[in-house]
Design a protein around this motif. Structure first.
Motif, PDB file in Angstrom:
ATOM      1  N   ARG A 117       0.847  -1.183   0.000  1.00  0.00           N
ATOM      2  CA  ARG A 117       0.000   0.000   0.000  1.00  0.00           C
ATOM      3  C   ARG A 117       0.888   1.240   0.000  1.00  0.00           C
ATOM      4  NH1 ARG A 117      -3.701  -0.280   4.863  1.00  0.00           N
ATOM      5  NH2 ARG A 117      -1.674  -0.276   5.790  1.00  0.00           N
ATOM      6  N   ARG A 118       0.499   2.230  -0.771  1.00  0.00           N
ATOM      7  CA  ARG A 118       1.276   3.475  -0.810  1.00  0.00           C
ATOM      8  C   ARG A 118       1.111   4.214   0.511  1.00  0.00           C
ATOM      9  NH1 ARG A 118      -1.725   3.881  -5.331  1.00  0.00           N
ATOM     10  NH2 ARG A 118      -2.760   5.725  -4.525  1.00  0.00           N
ATOM     11  N   GLU A 119       2.213   4.656   1.049  1.00  0.00           N
ATOM     12  CA  GLU A 119       2.176   5.428   2.292  1.00  0.00           C
ATOM     13  C   GLU A 119       1.368   6.688   2.089  1.00  0.00           C
ATOM     14  OE1 GLU A 119       3.299   4.511   5.310  1.00  0.00           O
ATOM     15  OE2 GLU A 119       3.809   2.610   4.342  1.00  0.00           O
ATOM     16  N   GLY A 120       0.543   6.999   3.048  1.00  0.00           N
ATOM     17  CA  GLY A 120      -0.236   8.233   3.002  1.00  0.00           C
ATOM     18  C   GLY A 120      -1.507   8.137   2.187  1.00  0.00           C
ATOM     19  N   ALA A 121      -1.737   7.010   1.511  1.00  0.00           N
ATOM     20  CA  ALA A 121      -2.953   6.872   0.709  1.00  0.00           C
ATOM     21  C   ALA A 121      -4.126   6.582   1.643  1.00  0.00           C
ATOM     22  CB  ALA A 121      -2.794   5.745  -0.304  1.00  0.00           C
ATOM     23  N   MET A 122      -5.143   7.391   1.562  1.00  0.00           N
ATOM     24  CA  MET A 122      -6.309   7.224   2.424  1.00  0.00           C
ATOM     25  C   MET A 122      -7.265   6.211   1.797  1.00  0.00           C
ATOM     26  SD  MET A 122      -7.045  11.085   3.678  1.00  0.00           S
ATOM     27  CE  MET A 122      -8.441  10.555   4.635  1.00  0.00           C
ATOM     28  N   PHE A 123      -7.922   5.421   2.638  1.00  0.00           N
ATOM     29  CA  PHE A 123      -8.968   4.501   2.222  1.00  0.00           C
ATOM     30  C   PHE A 123      -8.490   3.435   1.245  1.00  0.00           C
ATOM     31  CE2 PHE A 123     -10.969   8.692   2.938  1.00  0.00           C
ATOM     32  CZ  PHE A 123     -11.525   8.403   4.173  1.00  0.00           C
ATOM     33  N   GLN A 124      -7.240   3.090   1.308  1.00  0.00           N
ATOM     34  CA  GLN A 124      -6.723   2.051   0.426  1.00  0.00           C
ATOM     35  C   GLN A 124      -6.735   0.720   1.164  1.00  0.00           C
ATOM     36  OE1 GLN A 124      -2.643   2.373  -0.862  1.00  0.00           O
ATOM     37  NE2 GLN A 124      -3.218   1.768  -2.925  1.00  0.00           N
ATOM     38  N   VAL A 125      -7.252  -0.306   0.532  1.00  0.00           N
ATOM     39  CA  VAL A 125      -7.321  -1.637   1.120  1.00  0.00           C
ATOM     40  C   VAL A 125      -5.905  -2.221   1.193  1.00  0.00           C
ATOM     41  CG1 VAL A 125      -8.260  -3.956   0.796  1.00  0.00           C
ATOM     42  CG2 VAL A 125      -9.631  -1.957   0.187  1.00  0.00           C
ATOM     43  N   PRO A 126      -5.539  -2.864   2.312  1.00  0.00           N
ATOM     44  CA  PRO A 126      -4.213  -3.482   2.403  1.00  0.00           C
ATOM     45  C   PRO A 126      -4.018  -4.537   1.313  1.00  0.00           C
ATOM     46  CG  PRO A 126      -5.271  -3.423   4.557  1.00  0.00           C
ATOM     47  CD  PRO A 126      -6.302  -3.019   3.552  1.00  0.00           C
ATOM     48  N   THR A 127      -2.832  -4.582   0.762  1.00  0.00           N
ATOM     49  CA  THR A 127      -2.493  -5.588  -0.253  1.00  0.00           C
ATOM     50  C   THR A 127      -2.154  -6.915   0.432  1.00  0.00           C
ATOM     51  OG1 THR A 127      -0.130  -5.126  -0.217  1.00  0.00           O
ATOM     52  CG2 THR A 127      -1.481  -3.776  -1.706  1.00  0.00           C
ATOM     53  N   GLY A 128      -1.933  -7.954  -0.370  1.00  0.00           N
ATOM     54  CA  GLY A 128      -1.509  -9.231   0.171  1.00  0.00           C
ATOM     55  C   GLY A 128      -0.192  -9.119   0.921  1.00  0.00           C
ATOM     56  N   VAL A 129       0.723  -8.325   0.392  1.00  0.00           N
ATOM     57  CA  VAL A 129       2.018  -8.123   1.051  1.00  0.00           C
ATOM     58  C   VAL A 129       1.822  -7.423   2.396  1.00  0.00           C
ATOM     59  CG1 VAL A 129       4.241  -6.936   0.900  1.00  0.00           C
ATOM     60  CG2 VAL A 129       3.356  -8.178  -1.078  1.00  0.00           C
ATOM     61  N   ASP A 130       0.924  -6.441   2.449  1.00  0.00           N
ATOM     62  CA  ASP A 130       0.629  -5.770   3.727  1.00  0.00           C
ATOM     63  C   ASP A 130       0.088  -6.774   4.740  1.00  0.00           C
ATOM     64  OD1 ASP A 130       1.291  -3.176   2.750  1.00  0.00           O
ATOM     65  OD2 ASP A 130      -0.730  -2.942   1.926  1.00  0.00           O
ATOM     66  N   ARG A 131      -0.850  -7.607   4.297  1.00  0.00           N
ATOM     67  CA  ARG A 131      -1.444  -8.606   5.202  1.00  0.00           C
ATOM     68  C   ARG A 131      -0.394  -9.627   5.644  1.00  0.00           C
ATOM     69  NH1 ARG A 131      -6.767  -7.802   5.648  1.00  0.00           N
ATOM     70  NH2 ARG A 131      -7.846  -6.772   3.937  1.00  0.00           N
ATOM     71  N   MET A 132       0.457 -10.049   4.716  1.00  0.00           N
ATOM     72  CA  MET A 132       1.518 -10.985   5.043  1.00  0.00           C
ATOM     73  C   MET A 132       2.449 -10.373   6.098  1.00  0.00           C
ATOM     74  SD  MET A 132       4.309 -12.760   2.478  1.00  0.00           S
ATOM     75  CE  MET A 132       5.033 -11.194   1.994  1.00  0.00           C
ATOM     76  N   ALA A 133       2.812  -9.125   5.918  1.00  0.00           N
ATOM     77  CA  ALA A 133       3.697  -8.453   6.880  1.00  0.00           C
ATOM     78  C   ALA A 133       3.063  -8.391   8.260  1.00  0.00           C
ATOM     79  CB  ALA A 133       4.029  -7.046   6.371  1.00  0.00           C
ATOM     80  N   THR A 134       1.774  -8.142   8.325  1.00  0.00           N
ATOM     81  CA  THR A 134       1.073  -8.086   9.604  1.00  0.00           C
ATOM     82  C   THR A 134       1.049  -9.457  10.268  1.00  0.00           C
ATOM     83  OG1 THR A 134      -0.303  -6.249   8.879  1.00  0.00           O
ATOM     84  CG2 THR A 134      -1.150  -7.567  10.692  1.00  0.00           C
ATOM     85  N   LEU A 135       0.793 -10.507   9.506  1.00  0.00           N
ATOM     86  CA  LEU A 135       0.735 -11.867  10.056  1.00  0.00           C
ATOM     87  C   LEU A 135       2.095 -12.349  10.546  1.00  0.00           C
ATOM     88  CD1 LEU A 135      -1.561 -13.404   7.320  1.00  0.00           C
ATOM     89  CD2 LEU A 135      -2.188 -13.014   9.721  1.00  0.00           C
ATOM     90  N   VAL A 136       3.157 -11.913   9.892  1.00  0.00           N
ATOM     91  CA  VAL A 136       4.503 -12.373  10.221  1.00  0.00           C
ATOM     92  C   VAL A 136       5.128 -11.565  11.365  1.00  0.00           C
ATOM     93  CG1 VAL A 136       6.841 -12.449   9.259  1.00  0.00           C
ATOM     94  CG2 VAL A 136       4.935 -13.367   7.962  1.00  0.00           C
ATOM     95  N   ARG A 137       4.719 -10.334  11.514  1.00  0.00           N
ATOM     96  CA  ARG A 137       5.345  -9.417  12.486  1.00  0.00           C
ATOM     97  C   ARG A 137       5.571 -10.040  13.866  1.00  0.00           C
ATOM     98  NH1 ARG A 137       2.248  -5.088  11.699  1.00  0.00           N
ATOM     99  NH2 ARG A 137       3.521  -4.557   9.927  1.00  0.00           N
ATOM    100  N   PRO A 138       4.604 -10.768  14.465  1.00  0.00           N
ATOM    101  CA  PRO A 138       4.853 -11.332  15.802  1.00  0.00           C
ATOM    102  C   PRO A 138       5.976 -12.373  15.861  1.00  0.00           C
ATOM    103  CG  PRO A 138       2.500 -11.373  15.284  1.00  0.00           C
ATOM    104  CD  PRO A 138       3.224 -10.982  14.037  1.00  0.00           C
ATOM    105  N   TYR A 139       6.372 -12.931  14.710  1.00  0.00           N
ATOM    106  CA  TYR A 139       7.374 -13.991  14.661  1.00  0.00           C
ATOM    107  C   TYR A 139       8.776 -13.487  14.327  1.00  0.00           C
ATOM    108  CZ  TYR A 139       3.197 -16.812  14.625  1.00  0.00           C
ATOM    109  OH  TYR A 139       1.979 -17.376  14.950  1.00  0.00           O
ATOM    110  N   LEU A 140       8.884 -12.222  13.989  1.00  0.00           N
ATOM    111  CA  LEU A 140      10.189 -11.663  13.654  1.00  0.00           C
ATOM    112  C   LEU A 140      10.948 -11.317  14.921  1.00  0.00           C
ATOM    113  CD1 LEU A 140       9.181  -9.334  10.704  1.00  0.00           C
ATOM    114  CD2 LEU A 140      10.254 -11.582  10.577  1.00  0.00           C
ATOM    115  N   ASN A 141      12.271 -11.531  14.893  1.00  0.00           N
ATOM    116  CA  ASN A 141      13.099 -11.240  16.068  1.00  0.00           C
ATOM    117  C   ASN A 141      13.484  -9.798  16.110  1.00  0.00           C
ATOM    118  OD1 ASN A 141      12.827 -13.932  16.256  1.00  0.00           O
ATOM    119  ND2 ASN A 141      14.960 -14.401  15.885  1.00  0.00           N
TER     120      ASN A 141
END
Length: 141
Positions: A117-141
């Motif tokens: 997702r472009r930074e600063g873009a309002m009302f933009q739906v998260p992309t697959g990469v955004d969702r993947m990053a969110t799901l992985v975040r708790p597992y990163l050291n």
């Protein structure tokens, strides 16, 4: 050397157990070290969604192994990308379980060109990469 990335979804073969997934990922991680490929595999018990990244020859070799694997069927490439930085330099391969609802949302997300997702873009739906990053975040050291 330019980086390539690929994400695909597939159906888990009937009868595959968590122990078999663990063995599959251990084998993939060993191969990926040699091929200079990193990535993550998500599984909800019914489907896989895997993101891999590395040099073009490493991705080609890894994807050939993926296509030949009997652990899944109905492989569908969701997106590819050339260039950019590694997202998972620390994981030659890691698998993470997902709830089916999280898997369905992630699978249905926009994966074209593996864009974020472009930074600063309002009302933009998260992309697959955004969702993947969110799901992985708790597992990163």
């Amino acid at each position: 050397m330019p980086l390539e990335a690929l994400v695909y979804c597939s159906r888990v073969a009937t009868g595959i157990t968590v122990d078999q997934i663990n063995l599959l990922v251990t084998d993939a991680a060993s191969h990926n070290l040699t091929a200079d490929v990193t990535g993550v595999l998500f599984c909800d018990g019914l489907s896989f969604l895997q993101y891999i990244e590395g040099p073009a020859d490493g991705i080609a070799a890894t994807y050939a192994r993926i296509l030949a694997a009997t652990s899944h069927t109905a492989i569908e490439v969701l997106g590819t990308r050339s260039g950019g930085a590694r997202r998972f330099p620390q994981w030659s391969m890691r698998w993470l379980p997902l709830e089916q609802v999280d898997f369905r949302i992630t699978r249905a997300s926009e994966w074209r060109d593996l864009a974020r997702r472009r930074e600063g873009a309002m009302f933009q739906v998260p992309t697959g990469v955004d969702r993947m990053a969110t799901l992985v975040r708790p597992y990163l050291n």
